[in-house]
Design a protein around this motif. Structure first.
Motif, mmCIF file in Angstrom:
data_model
loop_
_atom_site.group_PDB
_atom_site.id
_atom_site.type_symbol
_atom_site.label_atom_id
_atom_site.label_comp_id
_atom_site.label_asym_id
_atom_site.label_seq_id
_atom_site.Cartn_x
_atom_site.Cartn_y
_atom_site.Cartn_z
ATOM 1 N N ARG A 231 0.857 -1.206 0.000
ATOM 2 C CA ARG A 231 0.000 0.000 0.000
ATOM 3 C C ARG A 231 0.885 1.245 0.000
ATOM 4 N NH1 ARG A 231 -4.229 -2.865 3.062
ATOM 5 N NH2 ARG A 231 -5.750 -3.287 1.435
ATOM 6 N N TYR A 232 1.981 1.156 0.736
ATOM 7 C CA TYR A 232 2.905 2.294 0.776
ATOM 8 C C TYR A 232 3.384 2.632 -0.647
ATOM 9 C CZ TYR A 232 7.436 4.589 1.157
ATOM 10 O OH TYR A 232 8.494 5.442 0.971
ATOM 11 N N GLN A 233 3.775 1.573 -1.394
ATOM 12 C CA GLN A 233 4.269 1.811 -2.768
ATOM 13 C C GLN A 233 3.165 2.365 -3.668
ATOM 14 O OE1 GLN A 233 6.132 -2.216 -3.100
ATOM 15 N NE2 GLN A 233 7.645 -1.121 -4.323
ATOM 16 N N ALA B 214 -4.474 4.057 -2.337
ATOM 17 C CA ALA B 214 -3.695 3.012 -1.652
ATOM 18 C C ALA B 214 -4.603 2.082 -0.866
ATOM 19 C CB ALA B 214 -2.666 3.663 -0.739
ATOM 20 N N THR B 215 -5.644 2.646 -0.255
ATOM 21 C CA THR B 215 -6.570 1.808 0.530
ATOM 22 C C THR B 215 -7.312 0.831 -0.378
ATOM 23 O OG1 THR B 215 -6.894 3.803 1.840
ATOM 24 C CG2 THR B 215 -8.336 1.957 2.355
ATOM 25 N N ALA B 216 -7.578 1.266 -1.597
ATOM 26 C CA ALA B 216 -8.330 0.408 -2.527
ATOM 27 C C ALA B 216 -7.476 -0.725 -3.109
ATOM 28 C CB ALA B 216 -8.890 1.269 -3.660
ATOM 29 N N ALA C 6 -10.926 0.896 -6.510
ATOM 30 C CA ALA C 6 -11.462 -0.263 -5.782
ATOM 31 C C ALA C 6 -12.098 -1.249 -6.765
ATOM 32 C CB ALA C 6 -12.469 0.195 -4.738
ATOM 33 N N ALA C 7 -12.918 -0.729 -7.693
ATOM 34 C CA ALA C 7 -13.583 -1.602 -8.671
ATOM 35 C C ALA C 7 -12.545 -2.301 -9.548
ATOM 36 C CB ALA C 7 -14.530 -0.762 -9.521
ATOM 37 N N TRP C 8 -11.540 -1.521 -9.933
ATOM 38 C CA TRP C 8 -10.482 -2.089 -10.790
ATOM 39 C C TRP C 8 -9.727 -3.202 -10.053
ATOM 40 C CZ3 TRP C 8 -5.123 -1.942 -9.954
ATOM 41 C CH2 TRP C 8 -4.338 -2.402 -11.019
ATOM 42 N N ALA C 9 -9.440 -2.974 -8.765
ATOM 43 C CA ALA C 9 -8.712 -3.982 -7.978
ATOM 44 C C ALA C 9 -9.518 -5.269 -7.887
ATOM 45 C CB ALA C 9 -8.399 -3.435 -6.592
#
Ligand SMILES: Nc1ncnc2c1ncn2[C@@H]1O[C@H](COP(=O)(O)OP(=O)(O)OP(=O)(O)O)[C@@H](O)[C@H]1O
Length: 535
Positions: free
Chosen positions: A425-427, A486-488, A518-521
């Motif tokens: 998530r950091y990256q 990053a959260t997503a 989010a949807a993409w993930a």
């Protein structure tokens, strides 16, 4: 050596016939006169001597002698001419494949002479085939992005005259057959009208300065040609280190280590330790291994030499030759170092989620590769055997770390092992910021300087890191969007390359990028499941 032509035997026959005829006539008349006092033996001796001293034979011998002397006289003439020339000129020849040849070709291509010359060779090899000749036609008003640029260089087999610092100078490019399977080799010969050899040194300094003029913004890439000679395959714009997003401190650590190595030649020599350093970059595909090497090469100001172990025709001897021919202070890259020793494996089988050892293929007893003829022992010897080049940095990359032989990974061959994982998530957050963040004040000044130099803008265009198109103003909003993005993104599920590909769809709209992440993930996760089920 004199070669008789077909006419000569006829002339000789004619002369002999005349001489013998004359002699026999004389002999006959004298025989008639003194037939009682002369014996047949003394008559033939007399005719032999009269033949030997006949004027015709003398004439013939004279011409023969003169004919045989002509080639020697020619040689003496050429030698005297060369002597006279070499006493008036300083001469040098440059062979294709040598760095000095590239310097000279760059210098020549930039010489104003070719803008007026009526006999030139035109090249469009701009930054892809031969860095030496990749000279943009600065004066071309039509030269714009996307338009192929060209430059002029001297024609082969013609001698051109020009001036260098007030000295008359001739330049001749020639292609000669080396006699090695019909291989042609190009040579550039330069002659400067001067007694002083320092003019040549000055020319070389000038040529190298031209060649290195864009060194601050580009790196030179070399690869082996069919004859296993290093050839320039072009230049690449330097990639800023800040554009590589890794766990905190990783890239800075590698850079500091490489810098320290380059500065410690004496330390290594004093202790008898071979002056070489190896880095093994391993892990998920698309996680930044190659990008980091390219960026480090730029930071260190070193040229990059690519060694493809799986190349057709590559064997132990070839590999050894290539490595021992690496120049001092250079970066050698062996990408996918496992590929030379694995059979029937493709990139997909390197599932980073699985333990790499599970994907490791069986290796033949000698460690010999399927397509390539490089053996493990050949590779080990090439890396740190007697012939291995000193002063070089070796970067090896692999997606299958655990399939590598421990002997290959030991310190001395691979001194530092750096793992590259799927994006954290950091990256993801940092990549988002690097992609859209307007540069801060100091960075902006730095970038302004960089932008003046060739290559930087091109890199930005190609990579999508373009600040001017972004529709976000306050940095706080960008931070929020980066956090949302990053959260997503699920931890360690997507590669950095995949994330970059996603952001490229929203080059100018970070809000949409964050909103749709989010949807993409989710889609990505489904896609991966489908692939895993299909495999
Ligand atoms: N850590 C990263 N930071 C920034 N960009 C990255 C990172 N990782 C990958 N990328 C981007 O993804 C693309 C592919 O990266 P790169 O070729 O360096 O990956 P790699 O690890 O060498 O992949 P492979 O193992 O498949 O050769 C590049 O365009 C690069 O900009």
């Amino acid at each position: 050596m004199v070669q008789m032509d077909s006419a000569q035997p006829n002339i000789l026959g004619f002369l002999l016939a005349n001489t013998i005829g004359a002699s026999s006539a004389n002999a006959t008349s004298s025989h008639n006169a003194t037939s009682t006092s002369t014996s047949p033996a003394s008559a033939s001796a007399a005719s032999f001597f009269s033949l030997l001293f006949s004027p015709a034979l003398f004439e013939y011998a004279k011409w023969m002698l003169m004919g045989s002397l002509i080639p020697y006289l020619q040689q003496i003439g050429t030698w005297l001419y060369e002597k006279a020339l070499s006493s008036m000129f300083v001469s040098a020849s440059f062979t294709e494949g040598d760095a000095a040849y590239d310097w000279m070709m760059t210098w020549l291509a930039k010489h104003p002479k070719w803008r007026r010359a009526r006999q030139v060779e035109v090249t469009t090899r701009h930054g892809c085939n031969d860095g030496a000749r990749a000279v943009p036609d600065d004066d071309d008003p039509h030269a714009e992005a996307g338009v192929t640029k060209f430059s002029y260089i001297p024609c082969v087999s013609s001698t051109q005259w020009m001036f260098f610092r007030g000295h008359w100078m001739s330049v001749c490019r020639s292609k000669d057959n080396t006699g090695w399977y019909g291989k042609m080799e190009e040579t550039l010969r330069v002659r400067i009208l001067s007694w002083d050899q320092r003019v040549l040194t000055a020319l070389l300094h000038d040529a190298r300065a031209h060649y290195d003029a864009d060194k601050h913004s580009t790196i030179h890439i070399y690869a082996a040609d069919g004859d296993n000679e290093w050839r320039s395959v072009g230049k690449r714009p330097k990639r800023p280190l800040r554009s590589i997003v890794l766990a905190p401190g990783v890239k800075e650590d590698v850079l500091a280590d490489a810098r320290e190595f380059l500065a410690s030649k004496e330390w290594y020599n004093d202790r008898g330790i071979p002056f070489r350093r190896g880095y093994l970059l391993y892990g998920a595909p698309g996680s930044g291994k190659t990008s980091l090497i390219q960026s480090l090469a730029g930071e260190l100001g070193l040229n990059v030499y690519i060694i493809t172990l799986s190349r057709a025709g590559m064997d132990d001897a070839t590999l050894c030759q290539l490595i021992s021919n690496l120049p001092d202070q250079s970066i050698a890259i062996m990408e996918d170092i496992d590929a030379a020793f694995t059979q029937g494996i493709n990139r997909e089988s390197a599932d980073p989620a699985k333990p790499a050892s599970a994907a490791a293929p069986p290796r033949s007893p000698q460690g010999e590769a399927g397509g390539s003829r490089v053996t493990l022992s050949g590779l080990l010897n090439a890396i740190d055997g007697v012939g291995a080049q000193e002063g070089r940095i070796l970067f090896a990359t692999t997606n299958k770390y655990h399939s590598l032989d421990p002997a290959l990974c030991r310190p001395g061959r691979m001194d530092k092992h750096i793992e590259f994982r799927l994006a954290s998530r950091y990256q993801a957050r940092e990549l988002f910021l690097a992609f859209y963040e307007p540069p801060r004040k100091r960075e902006r000044e730095e970038r302004e300087k960089e932008k003046e130099r060739e290559g930087q803008e091109k890199w930005e265009r190609d990579s999508g890191f373009e600040e001017k198109l972004v529709d976000v103003s306050p940095p706080s909003e960008l931070d929020e969007l980066a956090e949302q993005f990053a959260t997503a993104i699920p931890e360690r599920e997507c590669s950095m390359a995949t994330l970059q590909g996603y952001l490229m769809q929203y080059k100018t709209s970070p809000r949409d990028a964050a909103l749709n992440a989010a949807a993409w993930a989710m889609e990505q996760r489904e896609e991966q499941k489908r692939r895993a089920a299909g495999a």
